[in-house]
Design a protein around this motif. Structure first.
Motif, PDB file in Angstrom:
ATOM      1  N   GLY A   8      70.309  44.105  62.931  1.00  0.00           N
ATOM      2  CA  GLY A   8      71.714  43.840  63.212  1.00  0.00           C
ATOM      3  C   GLY A   8      72.524  45.076  63.508  1.00  0.00           C
ATOM      4  O   GLY A   8      73.686  44.978  63.899  1.00  0.00           O
ATOM      5  N   PHE A   9      71.906  46.261  63.354  1.00  0.00           N
ATOM      6  CA  PHE A   9      72.687  47.497  63.425  1.00  0.00           C
ATOM      7  C   PHE A   9      71.796  48.640  63.882  1.00  0.00           C
ATOM      8  O   PHE A   9      70.688  48.821  63.371  1.00  0.00           O
ATOM      9  N   ILE A  10      72.262  49.400  64.861  1.00  0.00           N
ATOM     10  CA  ILE A  10      71.586  50.624  65.289  1.00  0.00           C
ATOM     11  C   ILE A  10      72.541  51.792  65.149  1.00  0.00           C
ATOM     12  O   ILE A  10      73.654  51.780  65.699  1.00  0.00           O
ATOM     13  N   SER A  63      73.519  46.974  50.023  1.00  0.00           N
ATOM     14  CA  SER A  63      73.144  47.291  51.398  1.00  0.00           C
ATOM     15  C   SER A  63      72.303  46.186  52.030  1.00  0.00           C
ATOM     16  O   SER A  63      72.177  46.122  53.252  1.00  0.00           O
ATOM     17  N   PHE A  64      71.714  45.317  51.224  1.00  0.00           N
ATOM     18  CA  PHE A  64      70.983  44.161  51.750  1.00  0.00           C
ATOM     19  C   PHE A  64      71.922  42.978  51.993  1.00  0.00           C
ATOM     20  O   PHE A  64      71.783  42.256  52.974  1.00  0.00           O
ATOM     21  N   VAL A  65      72.873  42.792  51.095  1.00  0.00           N
ATOM     22  CA  VAL A  65      73.746  41.621  51.152  1.00  0.00           C
ATOM     23  C   VAL A  65      74.747  41.755  52.295  1.00  0.00           C
ATOM     24  O   VAL A  65      75.006  40.796  53.042  1.00  0.00           O
ATOM     25  N   THR A  73      79.901  46.361  58.215  1.00  0.00           N
ATOM     26  CA  THR A  73      80.853  46.110  57.128  1.00  0.00           C
ATOM     27  C   THR A  73      80.693  47.153  56.030  1.00  0.00           C
ATOM     28  O   THR A  73      81.685  47.683  55.516  1.00  0.00           O
ATOM     29  N   LEU A  74      79.461  47.458  55.677  1.00  0.00           N
ATOM     30  CA  LEU A  74      79.199  48.427  54.620  1.00  0.00           C
ATOM     31  C   LEU A  74      79.774  49.790  54.972  1.00  0.00           C
ATOM     32  O   LEU A  74      80.431  50.441  54.140  1.00  0.00           O
ATOM     33  N   ARG A  75      79.596  50.234  56.184  1.00  0.00           N
ATOM     34  CA  ARG A  75      80.085  51.562  56.573  1.00  0.00           C
ATOM     35  C   ARG A  75      81.601  51.597  56.684  1.00  0.00           C
ATOM     36  O   ARG A  75      82.218  52.629  56.425  1.00  0.00           O
ATOM     37  N   PHE A  82      87.018  53.242  50.796  1.00  0.00           N
ATOM     38  CA  PHE A  82      87.112  53.448  49.353  1.00  0.00           C
ATOM     39  C   PHE A  82      86.362  54.712  48.926  1.00  0.00           C
ATOM     40  O   PHE A  82      85.150  54.814  49.160  1.00  0.00           O
ATOM     41  N   ASP A  83      87.074  55.648  48.332  1.00  0.00           N
ATOM     42  CA  ASP A  83      86.437  56.840  47.793  1.00  0.00           C
ATOM     43  C   ASP A  83      85.500  56.450  46.665  1.00  0.00           C
ATOM     44  O   ASP A  83      85.777  55.519  45.889  1.00  0.00           O
TER      45      ASP A  83
END
Length: 328
Positions: free
Chosen positions: A75-77, A309-311, A316-318, A324-325
């Protein structure tokens, strides 16, 4: 349906990770692809001085071979690794090709090459996330850390990118980044406050990574946890410009190759002997057997962050990492 397939793939990998499986039922959920190992800077946070690889770019044929196999699961490169990706003449075409296959894309850059033409090309290619490494608030600090760069030019280039993003009504996320180092420790708050005034950009203070002990000038500010097996070995494949797969960015010098995607398929490498052996060591908490893992800061972050990182999908994660610090 394809997005559902990617979600189910991540969940299968999560199940494998939790169970300690070393042969996986899912394909990689994300790729980190090196489109070039050439760079126009010599930063202190990068062990390029030790790199003995010949200058090389990933060919469009090899990229398409990898991307076509990844369709439906990846889903991401992230177009990053040991070089400045904007030096690759095909990078815009690669981003557009990946987006056409339904993959989100990310590009870390040093900002020197963000000309008007390149900024427009990134928007037109459909890039989702652009991260510009600046690493300093003051020009004199920048010159010590990001050797070969031009502080004032990079600042103006980021402002240009923000203007073009707004003008073209692009949803691209632009992140201005600082890695925590001994040299810039006292500039962190001014860096955040200064860049947050620019409309259209986010700011990230990134935890330092020693690249498996190769870089010594950083500050490890997070509270260290007991090491947990690395989620990246269960989720993400990193590939260098010649097609060599390596465990992660810690293997900067390609000392532990896991396969060759110029000859093998993603599936063959992903569940090949080298990957399985490394996962077996991690599943048994035998991190010291692998030098690139022994001194890794990521292994000692909160296990919940590795599970997240799996969910979550990587885009979105990045974005959350930039919002958020304290997240790693």
């Amino acid at each position: 349906m394809m997005d559902l397939d990617k979600i189910m793939n991540r969940l299968r990998l999560l199940g494998n990770y939790l169970a300690g499986d070393i042969s996986l039922s899912g394909m990689p959920a994300a790729l980190c692809l090196e489109v070039t190992n050439r760079c126009n800077m010599s930063c202190t946070v990068c062990p390029r001085a030790e790199l003995d690889a010949d200058p090389q770019e990933m060919t469009m044929a090899l990229f398409k071979r990898i991307a076509d196999q990844a369709r439906g699961s990846v889903g991401f490169i992230d177009f990053s690794s040991r070089g400045e990706s904007l030096l690759c003449v095909n990078v815009f075409q690669m981003i557009a090709y990946a987006r056409a296959l339904g993959m989100h894309t990310s590009l870390p850059v040093n900002g020197l090459l963000l000309s008007e033409e390149n900024c427009v090309a990134l928007v037109n290619a459909g890039l989702d996330l652009l991260t510009v490494s600046v690493d300093a608030f003051l020009p004199e600090t920048y010159s010590r850390i990001r050797r070969g760069g031009d502080f004032h030019a990079v600042v103006e280039n980021i402002k240009r990118m923000a203007r073009i993003k707004r003008r073209m009504n692009s949803p691209m996320t632009v992140v201005v980044q600082m890695v925590r180092l001994q040299e810039n420790e006292l500039e962190t708050e001014r860096f955040k406050a200064g860049w947050k005034q620019l409309r259209g950009v986010m700011v990230r203070i990134k935890p330092f990574s020693s690249r498996g002990g190769c870089v010594k000038n950083g500050i490890v500010s997070l509270k260290r946890k007991p090491a947990a097996r690395c989620s990246r070995l269960w989720k993400t494949m990193r590939v260098y410009a010649d097609g060599t797969a390596v465990p992660c960015c810690n293997d900067f010098l390609c000392r532990q190759p896991l396969g060759d995607l110029s000859r093998q398929s993603i599936k063959e490498v992903w569940n090949g002997k080298s990957y399985v052996t490394l996962r077996r060591q991690h599943a048994a908490n035998q991190f010291d057997q692998t030098p690139i893992c022994r001194d890794c800061e990521f292994l000692k972050t909160d296990l919940r962050k590795q599970l997240a990182s799996f969910v979550l999908d990587d885009l979105t994660l990045r974005r959350l990492l930039a919002s958020f610090d304290g997240l790693y």
